[in-house]
Motif scaffolding. Structure first.
Motif, PDB file in Angstrom:
ATOM      1  N   GLY A 151       0.836  -1.203   0.000  1.00 15.36           N
ATOM      2  CA  GLY A 151       0.000   0.000   0.000  1.00 15.36           C
ATOM      3  C   GLY A 151       0.868   1.249   0.000  1.00 15.36           C
ATOM      4  O   GLY A 151       1.851   1.322  -0.748  1.00 15.36           O
ATOM      5  N   MET A 152       0.551   2.189   0.836  1.00 14.13           N
ATOM      6  CA  MET A 152       1.370   3.403   0.969  1.00 14.13           C
ATOM      7  C   MET A 152       2.254   3.333   2.216  1.00 14.13           C
ATOM      8  O   MET A 152       2.803   4.345   2.658  1.00 14.13           O
ATOM      9  N   ASN A 153       2.413   2.110   2.754  1.00 12.64           N
ATOM     10  CA  ASN A 153       3.127   1.984   4.034  1.00 12.64           C
ATOM     11  C   ASN A 153       4.626   2.263   3.938  1.00 12.64           C
ATOM     12  O   ASN A 153       5.286   2.418   4.973  1.00 12.64           O
ATOM     13  N   GLU A 154       5.189   2.279   2.721  1.00  9.66           N
ATOM     14  CA  GLU A 154       6.615   2.600   2.608  1.00  9.66           C
ATOM     15  C   GLU A 154       6.847   4.109   2.499  1.00  9.66           C
ATOM     16  O   GLU A 154       7.972   4.586   2.618  1.00  9.66           O
ATOM     17  N   GLU A 155       5.776   4.839   2.257  1.00 10.33           N
ATOM     18  CA  GLU A 155       5.891   6.299   2.137  1.00 10.33           C
ATOM     19  C   GLU A 155       5.349   7.001   3.388  1.00 10.33           C
ATOM     20  O   GLU A 155       5.831   8.059   3.777  1.00 10.33           O
ATOM     21  N   PHE A 156       4.332   6.387   3.966  1.00 11.24           N
ATOM     22  CA  PHE A 156       3.673   6.985   5.129  1.00 11.24           C
ATOM     23  C   PHE A 156       3.638   5.994   6.288  1.00 11.24           C
ATOM     24  O   PHE A 156       3.331   4.816   6.090  1.00 11.24           O
ATOM     25  N   ASP A 157       3.941   6.495   7.453  1.00 11.57           N
ATOM     26  CA  ASP A 157       3.825   5.689   8.668  1.00 11.57           C
ATOM     27  C   ASP A 157       2.446   5.994   9.262  1.00 11.57           C
ATOM     28  O   ASP A 157       2.280   6.996   9.956  1.00 11.57           O
ATOM     29  N   PHE A 158       1.460   5.176   8.931  1.00 10.30           N
ATOM     30  CA  PHE A 158       0.089   5.433   9.393  1.00 10.30           C
ATOM     31  C   PHE A 158      -0.036   5.082  10.878  1.00 10.30           C
ATOM     32  O   PHE A 158       0.258   3.952  11.277  1.00 10.30           O
ATOM     33  N   ILE A 159      -0.464   6.062  11.661  1.00 12.83           N
ATOM     34  CA  ILE A 159      -0.555   5.857  13.112  1.00 12.83           C
ATOM     35  C   ILE A 159      -1.968   6.226  13.560  1.00 12.83           C
ATOM     36  O   ILE A 159      -2.412   7.356  13.306  1.00 12.83           O
ATOM     37  N   PRO A 160      -2.689   5.277  14.170  1.00 15.70           N
ATOM     38  CA  PRO A 160      -4.042   5.624  14.615  1.00 15.70           C
ATOM     39  C   PRO A 160      -4.006   6.530  15.847  1.00 15.70           C
ATOM     40  O   PRO A 160      -3.085   6.443  16.665  1.00 15.70           O
ATOM     41  N   TYR A 161      -4.981   7.404  15.921  1.00 14.91           N
ATOM     42  CA  TYR A 161      -5.127   8.188  17.150  1.00 14.91           C
ATOM     43  C   TYR A 161      -5.492   7.229  18.283  1.00 14.91           C
ATOM     44  O   TYR A 161      -6.217   6.269  18.092  1.00 14.91           O
ATOM     45  N   ASP A 162      -4.979   7.501  19.454  1.00 14.78           N
ATOM     46  CA  ASP A 162      -5.454   6.748  20.607  1.00 14.78           C
ATOM     47  C   ASP A 162      -5.709   7.761  21.723  1.00 14.78           C
ATOM     48  O   ASP A 162      -5.789   8.959  21.464  1.00 14.78           O
ATOM     49  N   ASN A 163      -5.788   7.297  22.925  1.00 15.00           N
ATOM     50  CA  ASN A 163      -6.137   8.215  24.003  1.00 15.00           C
ATOM     51  C   ASN A 163      -4.969   9.072  24.477  1.00 15.00           C
ATOM     52  O   ASN A 163      -5.139   9.971  25.274  1.00 15.00           O
ATOM     53  N   LEU A 164      -3.782   8.767  23.974  1.00 12.98           N
ATOM     54  CA  LEU A 164      -2.618   9.556  24.357  1.00 12.98           C
ATOM     55  C   LEU A 164      -2.454  10.709  23.384  1.00 12.98           C
ATOM     56  O   LEU A 164      -2.788  10.595  22.206  1.00 12.98           O
ATOM     57  N   ALA A 165      -1.927  11.799  23.880  1.00 12.01           N
ATOM     58  CA  ALA A 165      -1.669  12.932  22.990  1.00 12.01           C
ATOM     59  C   ALA A 165      -0.506  12.581  22.063  1.00 12.01           C
ATOM     60  O   ALA A 165       0.416  11.867  22.435  1.00 12.01           O
ATOM     61  N   VAL A 166      -0.566  13.085  20.830  1.00 17.45           N
ATOM     62  CA  VAL A 166       0.533  12.958  19.885  1.00 17.45           C
ATOM     63  C   VAL A 166       1.572  14.014  20.246  1.00 17.45           C
ATOM     64  O   VAL A 166       1.245  15.198  20.334  1.00 17.45           O
ATOM     65  N   GLU A 167       2.815  13.585  20.457  1.00 19.26           N
ATOM     66  CA  GLU A 167       3.912  14.532  20.686  1.00 19.26           C
ATOM     67  C   GLU A 167       4.804  14.471  19.460  1.00 19.26           C
ATOM     68  O   GLU A 167       5.380  13.420  19.174  1.00 19.26           O
ATOM     69  N   PHE A 168       4.909  15.562  18.728  1.00 18.49           N
ATOM     70  CA  PHE A 168       5.696  15.546  17.498  1.00 18.49           C
ATOM     71  C   PHE A 168       6.389  16.892  17.350  1.00 18.49           C
ATOM     72  O   PHE A 168       5.722  17.925  17.151  1.00 18.49           O
ATOM     73  N   GLY A 169       7.729  16.899  17.429  1.00 17.36           N
ATOM     74  CA  GLY A 169       8.464  18.168  17.365  1.00 17.36           C
ATOM     75  C   GLY A 169       7.876  19.139  18.370  1.00 17.36           C
ATOM     76  O   GLY A 169       7.697  18.788  19.547  1.00 17.36           O
ATOM     77  N   PRO A 170       7.537  20.359  17.933  1.00 17.03           N
ATOM     78  CA  PRO A 170       6.972  21.336  18.868  1.00 17.03           C
ATOM     79  C   PRO A 170       5.482  21.129  19.144  1.00 17.03           C
ATOM     80  O   PRO A 170       4.917  21.822  19.995  1.00 17.03           O
ATOM     81  N   PHE A 171       4.851  20.202  18.419  1.00 13.49           N
ATOM     82  CA  PHE A 171       3.397  20.067  18.464  1.00 13.49           C
ATOM     83  C   PHE A 171       2.951  19.025  19.485  1.00 13.49           C
ATOM     84  O   PHE A 171       3.516  17.940  19.577  1.00 13.49           O
ATOM     85  N   ARG A 172       1.905  19.378  20.214  1.00 17.50           N
ATOM     86  CA  ARG A 172       1.237  18.411  21.074  1.00 17.50           C
ATOM     87  C   ARG A 172      -0.220  18.374  20.611  1.00 17.50           C
ATOM     88  O   ARG A 172      -0.904  19.397  20.614  1.00 17.50           O
ATOM     89  N   VAL A 173      -0.687  17.217  20.178  1.00 16.32           N
ATOM     90  CA  VAL A 173      -1.998  17.112  19.544  1.00 16.32           C
ATOM     91  C   VAL A 173      -2.871  16.118  20.297  1.00 16.32           C
ATOM     92  O   VAL A 173      -2.452  15.000  20.580  1.00 16.32           O
ATOM     93  N   THR A 174      -4.071  16.561  20.614  1.00 17.73           N
ATOM     94  CA  THR A 174      -5.044  15.667  21.232  1.00 17.73           C
ATOM     95  C   THR A 174      -6.205  15.479  20.270  1.00 17.73           C
ATOM     96  O   THR A 174      -6.757  16.460  19.761  1.00 17.73           O
ATOM     97  N   ALA A 175      -6.548  14.228  19.998  1.00 16.22           N
ATOM     98  CA  ALA A 175      -7.671  13.913  19.097  1.00 16.22           C
ATOM     99  C   ALA A 175      -8.854  13.444  19.932  1.00 16.22           C
ATOM    100  O   ALA A 175      -8.702  12.595  20.802  1.00 16.22           O
ATOM    101  N   ARG A 176     -10.016  14.019  19.676  1.00 21.11           N
ATOM    102  CA  ARG A 176     -11.226  13.577  20.366  1.00 21.11           C
ATOM    103  C   ARG A 176     -12.256  13.165  19.337  1.00 21.11           C
ATOM    104  O   ARG A 176     -12.482  13.879  18.358  1.00 21.11           O
ATOM    105  N   GLU A 177     -12.904  12.036  19.575  1.00 15.52           N
ATOM    106  CA  GLU A 177     -13.884  11.560  18.620  1.00 15.52           C
ATOM    107  C   GLU A 177     -15.111  12.477  18.651  1.00 15.52           C
ATOM    108  O   GLU A 177     -15.545  12.926  19.705  1.00 15.52           O
ATOM    109  N   VAL A 178     -15.637  12.759  17.466  1.00 21.22           N
ATOM    110  CA  VAL A 178     -16.819  13.617  17.341  1.00 21.22           C
ATOM    111  C   VAL A 178     -17.893  12.882  16.541  1.00 21.22           C
ATOM    112  O   VAL A 178     -17.623  11.823  15.963  1.00 21.22           O
ATOM    113  N   VAL A 179     -19.103  13.443  16.515  1.00 21.98           N
ATOM    114  CA  VAL A 179     -20.190  12.777  15.788  1.00 21.98           C
ATOM    115  C   VAL A 179     -20.159  13.168  14.305  1.00 21.98           C
ATOM    116  O   VAL A 179     -20.090  14.343  13.942  1.00 21.98           O
TER     117      VAL A 179
END
Ligand code: ZN
Ligand code: ZN
Length: 257
Positions: free
Chosen positions: A118-146
């Motif tokens: 698939g595209m797995n050699e170009e992109f590292d697909f990572i599912p959101y989970d309950n932990l915040a994403v820490e990436f470089g200067p960014f801290r990202v929290t994903a919340r499920e919405v309707v």
């Protein structure tokens, strides 16, 4: 020089499909960290990869955060996959793509690729989970919405400044939590008051305004207005429901968060 540690540039903000003056959803986030500019895309909807070239070399993107797997939020990952894989300068290193759990399979299908690789050699697909994403200067929290499919609102924090992004969402607690006290709330407004709007799908301008009010958001930026609606009417709805500064997202505009 920007006064904020986090900048957002609207690459595309047309709701549900590309319009005459904008691609579908895509926003460029930039922040300085360890002596360089880090660049993350919020969504890469149809048409957005073309527009992205106007503002930045797409090969300098460090990561992509996909809110959900509707075409107007993810489909230009197909073109971006080609660009990174077959670039005459050589294949580019893999970058992370955060998104719903099914993203790798769905993007392979979109390009008619076998699931492996698939595209797995170009992109590292990572599912959101309950932990915040820490990436470089960014801290990202994903919340499920309707929304009719698994969809996330995203809260991005850099050095004490907070951007909230609705993705596509109806009125729900996950959306309000995301927008809580945000310095800038980038919120969809696909519907108009008075129409027979289906529940749990999108927001009207009034609902976007009320959510910003209830959440205590400091600034509201309306986005994802489909070309078949009059943006000024959507804006007028939001203004009535929210006392703070509110504006319409426009392609090419950069905001200090
Ligand atoms: Zn959408
Ligand atoms: Zn959607």
């Amino acid at each position: 020089m920007s006064g904020s540690p986090l900048r957002i540039t609207v690459i595309g903000c047309s709701g549900s499909y590309p319009g005459p003056s904008s691609s579908a959803s895509c926003y460029l986030l930039e922040a300085e960290h360890e002596g360089r500019t880090w660049r993350v895309l919020l969504d890469l909807g149809n048409g957005a990869l073309g527009a992205l070239h106007t503002y930045v070399d797409p090969l300098t993107i460090d990561a992509v955060l996909v809110s959900h797997l509707h075409a107007d939020h993810c489909l230009d990952l197909c073109g971006y996959y080609v660009m990174r894989k077959y670039h005459p300068g050589g294949a580019l290193p893999k970058i992370p793509v955060w998104g719903p759990a099914d993203s790798a399979r769905r993007m392979a299908k979109a390009y008619d690729l076998d699931e492996d690789p698939g595209m797995n050699e170009e992109f590292d697909f990572i599912p959101y989970d309950n932990l915040a994403v820490e990436f470089g200067p960014f801290r990202v929290t994903a919340r499920e919405v309707v929304h009719p499919v698994t969809a996330y609102a995203l809260r991005v924090e850099v050095d004490g400044r907070t951007l909230a992004y609705s993705g596509d969402s109806g009125v729900c607690p996950g959306l309000e939590d995301t927008a809580r006290d945000a310095d800038l709330f980038l919120c969809e407004a696909s519907f108009m008051e008075g129409a027979p709007n289906p529940p749990d799908l999108h927001l009207t301008g009034a609902e976007a305004g009320r959510t910003a009010t209830d959440a205590g958001s400091r600034r509201l930026l309306l986005t994802h207005i489909p070309p078949w609606h009059d943006p000024e009417q959507v804006l007028a709805e939001a203004v009535k429901a929210y006392d703070g500064e509110v504006a319409l997202a426009t392609p090419g505009t950069t905001y200090d968060v």
